[in-house]
Design an enzyme around this catalytic site. Sequence first.
Site, short mmCIF file in Angstrom:
data_model
loop_
_atom_site.label_atom_id
_atom_site.label_comp_id
_atom_site.label_asym_id
_atom_site.label_seq_id
_atom_site.Cartn_x
_atom_site.Cartn_y
_atom_site.Cartn_z
N ASP A 76 0.84 -1.20 0.00
CA ASP A 76 0.00 0.00 0.00
C ASP A 76 0.88 1.25 0.00
O ASP A 76 1.92 1.28 0.65
CB ASP A 76 -0.91 0.00 1.23
CG ASP A 76 -1.80 1.23 1.25
OD1 ASP A 76 -2.54 1.42 0.27
OD2 ASP A 76 -1.72 2.00 2.21
N HIS A 99 4.78 4.14 -3.37
CA HIS A 99 5.68 5.22 -3.81
C HIS A 99 6.10 6.12 -2.65
O HIS A 99 7.05 6.89 -2.79
CB HIS A 99 5.02 6.05 -4.91
CG HIS A 99 3.69 6.59 -4.51
ND1 HIS A 99 2.56 5.82 -4.52
CD2 HIS A 99 3.32 7.80 -4.04
CE1 HIS A 99 1.54 6.53 -4.09
NE2 HIS A 99 1.97 7.74 -3.79
N ASP A 144 -9.93 1.77 -4.84
CA ASP A 144 -9.90 3.10 -4.22
C ASP A 144 -10.12 4.20 -5.26
O ASP A 144 -9.75 5.33 -5.06
CB ASP A 144 -8.59 3.33 -3.45
CG ASP A 144 -7.37 2.87 -4.23
OD1 ASP A 144 -7.53 2.55 -5.43
OD2 ASP A 144 -6.27 2.84 -3.66
#
Length: 1458
Positions: A487, A490, A588
């Site tokens: 999750d 980055h 999401d």
Amino acid sequence: MLPQHLKQIRVLMLNNQENLERTLFRLEQGFELQFRLGPSLQGRRVMVHTNYPLEGQQFIRNNFRVLVWNYPTGREDDSDKFCSLDLKIAGSYQYYFGYGSGGGYFVVDPVLRVGADNHILPLDCITIQTYLSKCLGHLDDWPDRLGVAKESGYTMIHFTPLQTLGESRSCYSLADQLSFNPEFSPVGQSYSWADVGALVEKLKKEWNMLCITDVVYNHTAANSVWIREHPECGYNLVNSPHLRPAWVLDRAVWHLTTRVAEGRYKDKGLPADITNESHLNAIRSVLWQDVYPQIKLWEFFQVKVEDAVEQFRILLRNGIKTGGKKGLKIIQDPQYRRYAVTVIECCGWLRQKLNELNDEQHHIIHQHQEQVWSCVILHQVAQQHNMIKYFTYPYQDMTLEQEMQLLDQPDKTCHFLAHNGWVMGDDPLRNFAEPGSNVYLRRELICWGDSVKLRYGSGPEDCPYLWAHMQKYTEITAKYFHGVRLDNCHSTPLHVAEFMLDVARTVCPNLYVVAELFTGSEELDNIFVTKLGITSLIREAMSAGDSHEEGRLVYRYGGEPVGAFVQPSLRPLMPSIAHAMFLDVTHDNECPIQLRSALDSLPSSAIVSMACCATGSTRGYDELVPHQISVVKEERFYPKWNPSAPPTSTGEVGFQTGIIAGKRALNNLHQELAAQGFIQVYVDQVDADIVAVTRHCPSTHQSVVAVCRTAFWNPKTHQYNTNVPPMFIPGKIEEVVLEARTVERSAGKYKKDDNYINGMPEYTVEIKEHISLEESTVVKKAGVTSKGRSEFVQEITFQKLTPGSIIAFRVSLDPKAQTLVGVLRYYLSQFSPKYRRGSVADENPPELCVFHRLMSKLTLADLNVLLFRCDAEEQEDGGGCYSIPGWETFKYAGLQGLMSVFADIRPNNDLGHPVCSNLRQGDWLIDFVSNRLIHKEGPLAQVGEWLGAMFNYLKHIPRYLVPCYFDAILVSTYTTALDATYKLMSSFVQNGSSFVRHLALGSVQMCGVGRFPALPPLSMKLEDVPYRISPITGQKEQCCVSLAAGLPHFSSGIFRCWGRDTFIALRGLMLLTGRHTEARNIILAFAGTLRHGLIPNLLGEGRCARYNCRDAVWWWLQCIQDYATHVPNGHEILHCPVTRMYPTDDCEPCKPGEVEQPLYDIIQEALQRHLEGISFRERNAGPKIDMNMRDEGFSVVAKADPATGFVSGGNRFNCGTWMDKMGESERARNKGMPATPRDGAAVEIVGLSKSTVRWVVELHATGLFPYDGAKVHRDGKELFISYSQWNQQLHYGASSPWCDYQLRPNFTIAMVVAPELFTVERAWKALEVAEKKLLGPLGMKTLDPDDMVYCGVYDNALDNDNYNLAKGFNYHQGPEWLWPVGYFLRAKLYFAKKLGEEPYARTVTLVKNVLSRHYTHLEKSPWKGLPELTNENGQYCPFSCETQAWSLATVMEVLYDL
């Protein structure tokens, strides 16, 4: 262990200082990775280090080991040496190499297994569905809810985290990373991780499904108990004092928010409910007028002037001197207290300067504060509620002034923890909470107020509790799940993710790792993918703005083009893009129904399912849930599976719900295509809304074509085109795999249920599977059209391809083509097992010999025809090389011409190349290849017939497949031909490196038999002389191979054979390759043309010979010596009969056999004539034989100087050595003037004559040569000069320094053939000068670049007034010729050995490094050769021969010496 030809080997070429850390290299388990040296590293001592562990050892990221070099063919060069890894463990691995600096990563994919039998689930078979875990209810109910995924055809489930959630109830805000969420246990039960593990295992074994879950490393819930106990795990004001000013601002903004909410700013135009732009402007003025002046943020960054001045005054009073440097520098207080900034190096006007510095700091803070307002506005829009807190505040409310007092209480400030969030457009490799970032101060963070950002530091020693806690969390996850989704990847510090994934892989070696990256650049994505070993990157169809873009994504994310070439098992490792997990929508992101239309769900899903990669969706998409299922707010449960659930049911779903029935068929199709090898993809944009995706299997040539009509806009409000264009599908449609339409039904309107996440009942899918074309309701009619003998095309017209519908056809080749392609594969499978799948034995096999046996009948002269022959050689036979209109002509008519071009086309699958287009358009090139050979004699004609038979099958398969199968036939033929070639050569070649073998092919390239015999006849008494029936006269004639000087300019007719070129090249191309008989024949043929004691330069079949060079006879004599010493019983050549063409200088050519002498007599005559002195005028002197020579130049003189023994001759109007450029320009007045006359004693002739005289002395001593000297006439008397006297004289004479005052590379020749003429020290010095001044990338400069007439660029077409350049006058005055490099390197090796081990080792390094450039050129050259010369610094010279015999030969000799 796989047999070698089936093993997949990838080669990574290492280049000096090449850092590939941002390049993704993906490999599979079972592959071998080989590291080889690029040209820049060859010859150097390179060590390759890797952290890939030895078998049986654990992977430790910082443990590197050195790989051992393998030398498959001995050590003569570095072209083949490699070190390798057998890849058996999934993960991310690093390599670097020692010489220079370079390195990178490679990623090995995991192998996933499912089912009771533990069979492999290929990555491209994955279809994943995401579940928000909190919506699954009690663990007992999970099988019923997850059953929806199983029945819908998914193979993987993604669970959002199953841990105890934080206060916000967000799926990604975890209160405790180690505990299983108690909500999943009913009253009286307490389920644990082991219970989840048991369910996951059941799904794997019984349902054939794998399960993955998220790992969240970036943050924890703000209400996590452990973060209160261990505040050092977050960014607080104690461990991160740089955040103190941001915290002060945060509290001030919070107090402002509460006051606004209480209505205290109404009079300033700021109501409690902020709704329009004037309110936003009011916020700005309140910030500037009330907030900023109160908190004085600038003071954290300023100097207290009075204190600093006072301090300075005390220092001066105590007599301490300042450093005297002008200017001041601010030193930020590490604790970020007010006015605690210090300055260094104070001097005059201190107060003024300090005030200036403070003003600067004030200005910077002013800019930060300006940004705060912009960000407040942004968040207003993004968060849709009032300004939020950036830090936790676990105390009772108090006034801002009281809160400021807390700043000095570390026991309190350690609990003010920075929240996590994301920053728009931020650098993903930078941690925005670390010092140096002003994200919190400028309020650029889009903040997640329910989570605290975790502070790992640079390693476990910086925060032991956090690392240990997260390690346990990772171990639990990896123990019970088959993979993880990273999750917020980055924003996760790379070193943290690396560490945790290493931990996870020790628990679960084949861990499947997915992530979604928002870096905005593929290069940045690659940093995460390579370092973390991410298996699949999440990509989303929702990112496409139209159907065209959606189709492009399918093309981008996997597969190769339809009709792609078969790649060799051993091939270069190519950079790739990350494996894609292509989702129709992620959990999401916004719901597609809100952005597009409900009707688009099915066709967009179908487009995604046709992609050659992992695919998937999120739960709710298939049920047509018309809103985003919020990861924060959603608390309802997913419906359970009931196959007969009515459309109106909210608590259960079945095949009638939404598009589930369609999705099940699509998921099954997706898995079938991946499992059965449908790896080729073609995407066709039929019109603005229709996308057709073809998946093709390259071994069975079955295709599935899915036609999808998207509905990005609601048909009720958007006018769709009623005319659907027809489709033309090549091949025979076997069945309609599925056709499905989204249709409306009367089941009531959508109403959001209170307890269950329900979808829209008003739509369903009409679906039919595995029906015939006639049963289709979508297709109106299907007509069959034929495009030629091999194209079977079906035209499809549609009637009900409404927006929101799809149809998929299974297509085969038409039955005849299917059979023929199977037979073709059957024949190809004798060359490679890759073709076994899809092959069919031939019922009526043509009368064909086994191909390998056929090839073994060919001679090297036949192989010259099969593989090579340039345009001029072919034209002699009335043909030519194949030319493609609008493109170019192949370099060779033989197979090498095609192979050179396909070597560029094949790895890139460049099916748009003009050669591929030509092959698709017609059979011209195919027929050219076979017909050219069928017209030859004997075994060559049989090879032509074999190719013709293979091509006959090729002509009957669809044209789009012709290029790949044509290439497959060529590759098979070519590789077999190469094997046959090497079998006919010496053990030096057979056991040699790739470089040696490439050079040996030069022998086949240059040695051939033309339509006209190039060599004068040999004695009939000789054995092993080949004969043929003349194609011109019909009479029996000799057909010996001759050696071309170079291609294409010196390849045919009278310009093919040159005495000098032949004998400089003969040792390397013929003796070292084992072509002894052919070499003997060439030596004897030239011997027959001896006249005036010379052999010809231009041979002209002997009848048109020109005896105008002084050196060719000495090169010929050197070759006889080489033959005698190299070939077993080679001295027997001395007794071979030679049929003389010119027994006397002035006679007409004699008939073959009329005058015959043994070779030793011819040698004697050559030596005697030089001692006597040669002087004559060329026959037919004048423009008839040389248009440029002046009259004086036709006089030829050569003699051994009685005083020194040196052979000298020539005059200033002729050029008797290899530097033989004659001026041609009248305009520049250089016509008839040799550019490099070299009259006198040319150094290489002195060396060659020394070598020959020494040799005949040795021969005579052993009784192998009957003469010990020769009689000459001097001053009217007959004298006898002994060879031993001449030999000694040459030795003593040579001590005078050789210099003709111009540095050229010729002296290195003398060093190789007669090293005794030089002292080691002088030779070494001279060679060092040559290396420094003359050595270029490929060749040797022919003249010292410091010389006034040096010019390194040869242009034979230029005619101007420049005497030194016009008409290529500088041919040997600078351009870099290749063949002298061989002599230079051989001389270097010889004398280095004399100097000792260290200089020799250094020289071997130099030699390998120099030769690596030749190897690279040879490999890349479409001519498969080395050029005659290059322009300065190795630049290409268009006037040079592309491949030159002596260039290849002398490089081969260096490798032999090594």
